[in-house]
Design a protein around this motif. Structure first.
Motif: not given
Length: 90
Positions: A22, A26, A38, A28, A34
């Motif tokens: 992300t 927020g 982040e 993607k 992931r």
């Protein structure tokens, strides 16, 4: 056949939205998974290419993937975006 995006840090296929990292807003990203990325930051920013190779090898061997697949994944790592320009730094 579609081109599957791969994490530009570890090489993991980004075949699902859940696999993607992300950005800080927020959303993607299609560049990193992931496990590596982040909130617009690498989870292990101090990690170097050799450490990533060990990590990828360990995870792939744990899944009992064939050795040729493991070796292919390790060979791809140096050309991924995160490592591409860092391999020649002294």
């Amino acid at each position: 056949m579609e081109n599957t995006p791969f994490c530009q840090s570890c090489g993991m296929p980004l075949t699902t939205e859940e696999a993607k990292g992300t950005e800080n807003n927020g959303l993607k990203t299609s560049e990193y998974c992931r496990y590596c990325y982040e909130d617009s930051h690498f989870k292990n920013p101090e990690m170097n290419l050799e450490e990533m190779k060990k990590t990828v090898k360990m995870h792939m061997e744990k899944k009992k993937l064939p050795s040729y697949m493991v070796q292919k994944a390790l060979n791809i790592l140096p050309v991924l975006k995160r490592w591409k320009n860092k391999q020649f730094v002294i």
